[in-house]
Design a protein around this motif. Structure first.
Motif, PDB file in Angstrom:
ATOM      1  N   PRO A  44      34.309 -24.456  32.791  1.00  0.00           N
ATOM      2  CA  PRO A  44      33.095 -24.854  32.021  1.00  0.00           C
ATOM      3  C   PRO A  44      31.979 -25.234  32.792  1.00  0.00           C
ATOM      4  O   PRO A  44      32.259 -25.598  33.935  1.00  0.00           O
ATOM      5  CB  PRO A  44      33.738 -26.166  31.260  1.00  0.00           C
ATOM      6  CG  PRO A  44      35.059 -25.983  31.138  1.00  0.00           C
ATOM      7  CD  PRO A  44      35.551 -24.984  32.454  1.00  0.00           C
ATOM      8  N   PRO A  45      30.517 -25.367  32.211  1.00  0.00           N
ATOM      9  CA  PRO A  45      29.564 -25.390  33.072  1.00  0.00           C
ATOM     10  C   PRO A  45      29.601 -26.673  34.102  1.00  0.00           C
ATOM     11  O   PRO A  45      29.219 -26.851  35.160  1.00  0.00           O
ATOM     12  CB  PRO A  45      28.442 -25.247  32.311  1.00  0.00           C
ATOM     13  CG  PRO A  45      28.770 -24.723  31.060  1.00  0.00           C
ATOM     14  CD  PRO A  45      30.416 -24.711  30.899  1.00  0.00           C
ATOM     15  N   HIS A  46      30.015 -27.678  33.479  1.00  0.00           N
ATOM     16  CA  HIS A  46      30.109 -29.091  33.889  1.00  0.00           C
ATOM     17  C   HIS A  46      31.090 -29.233  35.026  1.00  0.00           C
ATOM     18  O   HIS A  46      31.276 -30.386  35.687  1.00  0.00           O
ATOM     19  CB  HIS A  46      30.169 -30.348  32.993  1.00  0.00           C
ATOM     20  CG  HIS A  46      31.671 -30.384  32.300  1.00  0.00           C
ATOM     21  ND1 HIS A  46      31.880 -29.276  31.221  1.00  0.00           N
ATOM     22  CD2 HIS A  46      32.773 -31.084  32.466  1.00  0.00           C
ATOM     23  CE1 HIS A  46      33.323 -29.712  30.797  1.00  0.00           C
ATOM     24  NE2 HIS A  46      33.697 -30.632  31.749  1.00  0.00           N
ATOM     25  N   LEU A  47      32.146 -28.151  35.069  1.00  0.00           N
ATOM     26  CA  LEU A  47      32.873 -28.178  36.151  1.00  0.00           C
ATOM     27  C   LEU A  47      32.884 -27.030  37.298  1.00  0.00           C
ATOM     28  O   LEU A  47      33.908 -26.799  37.848  1.00  0.00           O
ATOM     29  CB  LEU A  47      34.381 -28.363  35.722  1.00  0.00           C
ATOM     30  CG  LEU A  47      34.883 -29.340  34.727  1.00  0.00           C
ATOM     31  CD1 LEU A  47      35.893 -29.115  34.242  1.00  0.00           C
ATOM     32  CD2 LEU A  47      34.829 -30.805  35.675  1.00  0.00           C
ATOM     33  N   TYR A 103      23.126 -34.655  41.015  1.00  0.00           N
ATOM     34  CA  TYR A 103      24.101 -34.217  39.918  1.00  0.00           C
ATOM     35  C   TYR A 103      24.890 -33.078  40.764  1.00  0.00           C
ATOM     36  O   TYR A 103      24.534 -32.171  41.279  1.00  0.00           O
ATOM     37  CB  TYR A 103      23.338 -33.827  38.966  1.00  0.00           C
ATOM     38  CG  TYR A 103      24.296 -33.066  37.965  1.00  0.00           C
ATOM     39  CD1 TYR A 103      25.213 -33.554  37.026  1.00  0.00           C
ATOM     40  CD2 TYR A 103      24.275 -31.369  37.725  1.00  0.00           C
ATOM     41  CE1 TYR A 103      26.191 -32.720  36.490  1.00  0.00           C
ATOM     42  CE2 TYR A 103      24.994 -30.705  37.063  1.00  0.00           C
ATOM     43  CZ  TYR A 103      25.988 -31.400  36.311  1.00  0.00           C
ATOM     44  OH  TYR A 103      26.851 -30.902  35.479  1.00  0.00           O
ATOM     45  N   ALA A 104      26.297 -33.404  40.710  1.00  0.00           N
ATOM     46  CA  ALA A 104      27.071 -32.288  41.033  1.00  0.00           C
ATOM     47  C   ALA A 104      28.189 -31.852  39.931  1.00  0.00           C
ATOM     48  O   ALA A 104      28.509 -32.872  39.224  1.00  0.00           O
ATOM     49  CB  ALA A 104      28.035 -32.883  42.166  1.00  0.00           C
ATOM     50  N   ALA A 141      18.072 -27.616  44.573  1.00  0.00           N
ATOM     51  CA  ALA A 141      19.062 -27.009  43.706  1.00  0.00           C
ATOM     52  C   ALA A 141      19.895 -25.961  44.431  1.00  0.00           C
ATOM     53  O   ALA A 141      19.469 -25.379  45.284  1.00  0.00           O
ATOM     54  CB  ALA A 141      18.319 -26.310  42.534  1.00  0.00           C
ATOM     55  N   ALA A 142      21.107 -25.975  43.995  1.00  0.00           N
ATOM     56  CA  ALA A 142      22.213 -25.084  44.324  1.00  0.00           C
ATOM     57  C   ALA A 142      22.763 -24.358  43.286  1.00  0.00           C
ATOM     58  O   ALA A 142      23.368 -25.388  42.468  1.00  0.00           O
ATOM     59  CB  ALA A 142      22.974 -25.660  45.581  1.00  0.00           C
ATOM     60  N   PRO A 149      24.241 -23.912  37.600  1.00  0.00           N
ATOM     61  CA  PRO A 149      23.738 -25.028  38.381  1.00  0.00           C
ATOM     62  C   PRO A 149      24.820 -25.804  38.960  1.00  0.00           C
ATOM     63  O   PRO A 149      26.029 -25.841  38.126  1.00  0.00           O
ATOM     64  CB  PRO A 149      22.875 -25.753  37.537  1.00  0.00           C
ATOM     65  CG  PRO A 149      22.495 -25.069  36.355  1.00  0.00           C
ATOM     66  CD  PRO A 149      23.595 -23.626  36.250  1.00  0.00           C
ATOM     67  N   ALA A 150      24.917 -26.133  40.226  1.00  0.00           N
ATOM     68  CA  ALA A 150      26.073 -26.817  40.885  1.00  0.00           C
ATOM     69  C   ALA A 150      25.914 -28.042  41.404  1.00  0.00           C
ATOM     70  O   ALA A 150      26.633 -28.893  41.568  1.00  0.00           O
ATOM     71  CB  ALA A 150      26.931 -25.651  41.691  1.00  0.00           C
TER      72      ALA A 150
END
Length: 506
Positions: A368-371, A461-462, A485-486, A492-493
């Motif tokens: 999932p994007p948040h992970l 934010y990670a 940003a990376a 986005p991470a």
């Protein structure tokens, strides 16, 4: 003639413990040479190296370590009350510069896996030809979860060695030594208690199925292993220091957890486990195995491990299952005896090909994007290495910035940015503040209301589970000013941004 000569040389190699270990260690080091100087990451920072650095800084002040304020839940360094590995790394930190400690840590891991591999191959050789033994060895160590441990410096590799050593002693009928080794393995990490429980079950089975004259001996062994498991678990529970939130992202009990793990982590492991258990059941019920078959320990151990994995109330991290991968491949290799050597060779070759393709998660679904940048999830293969490189690049960028406004971040970034021993920065960076559980051992003060209400404050934010554990989430709302940003795989991470005010809640 040439094939026969190779087969004889391979058979001779498999008979020599020292030569086999040396060859495996050399190959593992060669294949992982680019990662040997990697710094610790994620849980290695929060756990093993946290406690080790504390021990080195305090000159091994154990009374202070075991005080309540040093418990993990209080932001302290007492993470593994019984663990011996933090003391090993603490001694290294006391004697060597950090880069040497980290190289030594990787070499310890590789040596542990090489020794475990040597024991594994010698066990497989008992019922397979030399060539097929070699193929099963490649299948074992190309398993993505296990090959990922070759590029880490945690504790699973040492525990895998302890478990394989105990099983090797057991299969060679040295039962007392096997039980003692299993108990000692629990001092590396508590997860090893599953093997003690498996021994208790097997000895009860052996007492019922084996010769009557050995029944008393088997019952005493079952009692000893069961009592050791209860004693160790009770003691560990009294000194438990980890306290995770009850609801922490995907880490919760129930069908959703099982489905998530099977889809994202274990689709191939589940197939191997099902095949191994079915093949063993076929051999067992067709009476092709002796009574009190010693191989029965493996389905008991594997079944117990994965059952405990989903029953345990803490977070179930995929790397925990690395210790089950060698026993799983051993059981699979044994089960394929029912299919003949040609089919076994084909199965092992196909397994090797699939796993080699999957070293960086190519055959697994996206997280999932948040992970997307959560190492605890990416430890399903060697994908987590991308997070280490991302964090190193970010730390260099922040350290070289001419002036750093207040920067608020969550674990493990306060440690990464303020602890030079971890080798992400060369000096503790100023103006770095922690949010959530405050690590008292890192020189990053807890974010105060004045900092959080300042619109110029930077937030990091990670895309990892810490963002969910320590609410509110730092996912940036629309309209913020992104400073850095990376991304990983185009998603986005890591985002450093400003333009919001966060009022701290009590």
């Amino acid at each position: 003639m040439a094939a026969g000569s190779i087969e004889r040389q391979l058979a001779k190699l498999l008979q020599s413990r020292a030569q086999l270990f040396a060859l495996l260690f050399f190959l593992f080091a060669l294949l992982n040479i680019s990662t040997l100087a990697n710094p610790p990451y994620w849980d290695e920072i929060l756990g093993l190296h946290n406690q080790a650095i504390y021990l080195a800084r305090s000159n091994f002040d154990l009374p202070q370590l075991y005080r309540a304020q040093e418990q993990f839940r209080n932001g302290g360094s007492c993470v593994y009350p019984f663990g011996i590995m933090p003391f090993v790394y603490g001694a290294l930190y006391s004697l060597l510069p950090p880069v040497a400690v980290h190289i030594a840590g990787h070499l310890i891991n590789l040596a542990s896996l090489a020794a475990a591999g040597m024991l594994f191959l010698r066990l497989v050789r008992k019922f397979c030809s030399p060539g097929l033994t070699l193929l099963w060895g490649i299948a074992a160590f190309s398993e993505p979860i296990l090959s990922g441990r070759m590029a880490a410096q945690g504790q699973e590799a040492a525990l895998a060695l302890g478990i394989m050593l105990s099983l090797s002693l057991f299969f060679n009928r040295r039962e007392k030594a096997a039980l003692a080794t299993a108990f000692a393995a629990c001092l590396i990490k508590t997860t090893g208690i599953v093997l003690l429980c498996a021994y208790a079950v097997w000895f009860l089975y052996a007492a019922a199925a084996g010769p009557v004259q050995e029944r008393r001996k088997k019952l005493l062994a079952a009692l000893a292993s069961g009592a050791a498991a209860v004693l160790f678990y009770s003691s560990a529970a009294l000194l438990a220091t980890q306290d995770y939130p009850e609801k922490s992202g995907v880490f919760h009990l129930g069908i959703a957890l099982l489905r998530y793990h099977l889809v994202h982590f274990y689709p191939w492991v589940a197939l191997k486990l099902a095949a191994a258990l079915l093949l063993f059941a076929y051999l067992f019920f067709r009476r092709r195995l002796p009574s009190a078959c010693r191989m029965a320990i493996l389905p008991v151990f594997l079944g117990g491990f994965f059952a405990a994995y989903f029953i345990y109330t803490g977070p179930q991290l995929v790397r925990y299952s690395a210790i089950a991968m060698l026993p799983l491949t051993l059981l699979l290799a044994y089960g394929f005896r029912a299919c003949g050597e040609k089919r076994a060779t084909l199965a092992a070759a196909v397994l090797c090909a699939l796993q080699l393709m999957n070293q960086y998660g190519a055959l697994l679904p996206e997280l999932p994007p948040h992970l997307a940048a959560d190492p605890s999830q990416l430890e399903r293969s060697r994908e987590f290495l991308k997070v280490i490189e991302m964090n190193r690049a970010f730390a260099r960028e922040v350290e070289n910035a001419p002036a750093l406004p207040p920067l608020v971040c969550k674990w493990p970034y306060p440690q990464i940015l303020t602890m030079p021993e971890l080798r992400y920065v060369s000096r503790p960076l100023e103006n770095v503040f922690s949010y959530g559980l405050h690590a008292r051992y890192a020189p990053a003060p807890e974010a105060d209301p004045a900092t959080l209400s300042d619109g110029n404050t930077l937030y990091l934010y990670a895309a990892d589970s810490m963002d969910s554990w320590f609410l509110p989430r730092f996912a940036p709302p629309p309209g913020v000013r992104v400073v850095y940003a990376a991304d990983l795989g185009g998603r986005p991470a890591l985002l450093l941004f400003s333009g919001i005010r966060l009022l701290k809640t009590p």
